[in-house]
Design a protein around this motif. Structure first.
Motif, PDB file in Angstrom:
ATOM      1  N   SER A  37       0.838  -1.203   0.000  1.00  0.00           N
ATOM      2  CA  SER A  37       0.000   0.000   0.000  1.00  0.00           C
ATOM      3  C   SER A  37       0.873   1.253   0.000  1.00  0.00           C
ATOM      4  O   SER A  37       2.101   1.184   0.107  1.00  0.00           O
ATOM      5  CB  SER A  37      -0.907   0.009   1.232  1.00  0.00           C
ATOM      6  N   ASP A  38       0.210   2.397  -0.087  1.00  0.00           N
ATOM      7  CA  ASP A  38       0.919   3.678  -0.076  1.00  0.00           C
ATOM      8  C   ASP A  38       1.243   4.153   1.339  1.00  0.00           C
ATOM      9  O   ASP A  38       1.933   5.160   1.501  1.00  0.00           O
ATOM     10  CB  ASP A  38       0.068   4.748  -0.774  1.00  0.00           C
ATOM     11  N   LEU A  39       0.742   3.465   2.352  1.00  0.00           N
ATOM     12  CA  LEU A  39       1.005   3.871   3.726  1.00  0.00           C
ATOM     13  C   LEU A  39       2.401   3.445   4.165  1.00  0.00           C
ATOM     14  O   LEU A  39       2.852   2.347   3.831  1.00  0.00           O
ATOM     15  CB  LEU A  39      -0.033   3.265   4.665  1.00  0.00           C
ATOM     16  N   ARG A  40       3.039   4.308   4.902  1.00  0.00           N
ATOM     17  CA  ARG A  40       4.360   4.010   5.463  1.00  0.00           C
ATOM     18  C   ARG A  40       4.162   3.514   6.881  1.00  0.00           C
ATOM     19  O   ARG A  40       3.659   4.231   7.738  1.00  0.00           O
ATOM     20  CB  ARG A  40       5.220   5.270   5.441  1.00  0.00           C
ATOM     21  N   HIS A  41       4.552   2.282   7.122  1.00  0.00           N
ATOM     22  CA  HIS A  41       4.408   1.712   8.460  1.00  0.00           C
ATOM     23  C   HIS A  41       5.762   1.688   9.152  1.00  0.00           C
ATOM     24  O   HIS A  41       6.757   1.249   8.573  1.00  0.00           O
ATOM     25  CB  HIS A  41       3.844   0.287   8.392  1.00  0.00           C
ATOM     26  N   VAL A  42       5.794   2.189  10.392  1.00  0.00           N
ATOM     27  CA  VAL A  42       7.017   2.191  11.181  1.00  0.00           C
ATOM     28  C   VAL A  42       6.894   1.088  12.221  1.00  0.00           C
ATOM     29  O   VAL A  42       6.027   1.142  13.098  1.00  0.00           O
ATOM     30  CB  VAL A  42       7.240   3.556  11.862  1.00  0.00           C
TER      31      VAL A  42
END
Length: 579
Positions: A37-42
């Motif tokens: 997806s386009d979300l950046r997960h930390v």
């Protein structure tokens, strides 16, 4: 298209770009949907780190922070960070996995009633029972988190809802936030009447100034009216530290100029502050001669702890803008001589009682180090943990803007600093972010050094190490007859070696003459870096208002000692603790 994939698309539609979280069984469908997806997960290394990182992201940016965890222990590990957001009015959306709806209430593996457990510490909670609930609940969660007085909202997401068929759901459309009410004219007229009568008016600014996007309006009002100003811990930066009318922070560890001004004022103009006990000291004796004009968006705060002679409920920016010109006209006319004398007295006290940085000896003086660091990094965002170092930052850091200062105010949560700094750095990769921590707080979330290293975040950490729980030790020294109980941290690890083990560059300083070079080296380091600073265990935070005393009854042995040297025969009873 299942519920989890629809949720990912909805988060993107809400403007979310970064999530902080830790996966597990009940949230696994959501993590599967994140893939690609386009979300950046930390990926943090503890769920508390996720909550504090989302918290820091939101504080630094003003946007909604989002954190994610699985059910059971994952969700419960978020609780402290959620509570911190609630008490400091930080907009967050918290997504937790939950066991399938058919298993809820059966004591299933990692089942926990996080909905009920967090009810007192969220603005609202949602528990979708079917996939069709998602569009309404997600839109409402973000609207509520952002609207009015911001705060955290929980979405507890059962696993079967994540798997549910969402092919018929509409594309997500964010909701507008609630309109902020404007103040009513009658309250503005009443406020103007009180302000025009005052001879010793004082501005008392709090965290609501930044929350209400009212910093510019607040500064314009202060400059136009020339009213001396005190600030709460959360209000620091609303007026720059070097401003001629800024008397500093009030309260338990506030400046002498600020606290004396509060006790002598005949009018408090309270803007976005809530009369917190750490600011007021003994409430019954707080500002005994002052009438109160209280401006706040939250009607519940007006008159909650201190009677407001005039309550102005509504948008703070609109309120201040409406009052600026008429107040300035009145204040420069009638009673003008008295107000000028009052302003001169306040400013003279600020000069007389300004902090000194000429501490004798070879050891590092923490206030001097922090003041110098703020000069070397004037635009830095500083994230603090909780303890003596937190108060030294509040007293000595040169704040320019309130969103430069990330601190756990109402909850006072140790372990906040490092993950909050990570959140601030993720929201603006170009920002200079500094974490100031103590040896007690730092070990509470030390695992997030791995997060720093993984993402190459250039956060700079200043670790003040006195080998003790410093604030507890100080109180035991002053108020418990030096019965030191469980404050010894003399078996601390080698923090430089710990940082190196995580792949983070580290250096050490233990002498005052080495501070300048160490700070320069720290700030010049590429990527994350830690400066371990050994300080005197006996160092205390001054001034200090003792419990159950008013703000004029400050303890400050260092200032007393300097005064005694200057006038050795003079006795000054102001600093004694009355019986």
């Amino acid at each position: 298209m299942n519920g989890a994939r629809w949720l990912v698309q909805a988060l993107v539609a809400e403007g979310v770009d970064t999530l902080f979280g830790y996966p597990g069984g009940a949230i696994m469908p959501f993590y599967d949907a994140l893939h690609g997806s386009d979300l950046r997960h930390v990926l943090v290394r503890h769920e508390q780190g996720a909550a504090f990182a989302a918290n820091g992201y939101a504080r630094a940016s003003g946007r909604v922070g989002v954190c994610v965890a699985t059910s059971g222990p994952g969700a419960s590990n978020l609780v402290t960070g959620i509570a911190d957001a609630m008490l400091d009015s930080v907009p967050m959306v918290v997504i937790t996995g939950q066991v399938p709806t058919a298993l809820m209430g059966t004591d299933a593996f990692q089942e926990l009633d996080v909905f009920g457990m967090t009810m007192p510490i969220v603005k609202h909670s949602f528990l979708p029972r079917k996939v069709e609930d998602l569009p309404r609940m997600v839109a409402e969660a973000f609207r509520i988190a952002r609207s009015g007085r911001p705060g955290p909202v929980l979405i507890d997401l059962p696993k079967d809802v994540q798997f549910g068929d969402a092919s018929q759901l509409p594309a997500h459309v964010p909701l507008d936030i609630d309109d902020v009410p404007a103040p009513i004219d009658a309250s503005l007229h009443a406020a103007l009447a009180l302000i025009s009568q005052a001879q010793r008016p004082l501005m008392y600014g709090g965290g609501g100034i930044a929350l209400g996007d009212s910093v510019a309006a607040f500064r314009t009002f202060v400059d136009a009216t020339q009213i001396p100003t005190v600030l709460t811990l959360k209000g620091l930066g609303a007026l720059p530290s070097g401003h001629a009318l800024n008397l500093g922070m009030l309260g338990m560890h506030g400046s002498r100029a600020a606290n004396l001004a509060v006790q002598e004022a005949d009018l408090l103009i309270v803007v976005g502050a809530r009369f917190d006990d750490r600011a007021t000291g003994k409430l019954a004796e707080f500002a005994p001669n002052a009438r109160v004009v209280h401006m706040d968006l939250d009607a519940c705060e007006i008159g909650k702890l201190r009677h407001a002679d005039v309550g102005v409920r509504g948008d703070i920016r609109t309120t201040l803008t409406a009052l600026t010109l008429p107040c300035a006209a009145h204040l420069h006319g009638r009673n003008g001589i008295a107000r000028r004398a009052w302003r001169a007295t306040c400013q003279q006290r600020a000069r007389e009682h300004a902090a000194r940085y000429d501490a004798p000896g070879e050891s590092v003086y923490a206030p001097s180090l922090l003041k110098r660091l703020s000069e070397l990094a004037p635009n830095a965002v500083v994230a603090c943990d909780v303890g003596q170092h937190q108060m030294w930052v509040a007293q000595h850091w040169r704040m320019k803007e309130p969103r430069q200062h990330l601190t756990s105010g109402a909850l006072g949560a140790m372990g906040f600093g490092l993950p909050a700094a990570i959140g601030a750095q993720m929201q603006d990769p170009s920002a200079q972010v500094v974490c100031v921590s103590g040896d007690g707080s730092f070990l509470m979330n030390v695992q997030e050094l791995a997060t720093l290293r993984r993402y190459g975040l250039p956060v700079k950490i200043v670790l003040l190490d006195n080998q003790a729980l410093g604030m507890v030790r100080q109180w035991q020294e002053l108020f418990f007859e030096r019965r030191y109980s469980e404050i010894d941290l003399s078996d601390n690890p080698d923090f430089v070696a710990v940082a190196a083990a995580f792949g983070v560059q580290a250096l050490h300083v233990d002498r005052a003459d080495g501070v300048e070079a160490a700070l320069q080296q720290l700030l010049a380091a590429p990527g994350p870096a830690l400066l371990h600073v050994a300080i005197d265990q006996a160092a205390n935070v001054w001034p200090l208002v003792p419990p159950n005393h008013n703000n004029a009854q400050m303890l400050d042995p260092e200032a007393d000692a300097r005064a005694a040297l200057a006038t050795p025969t003079a006795e000054d009873p102001r600093h004694a603790i009355p019986a």
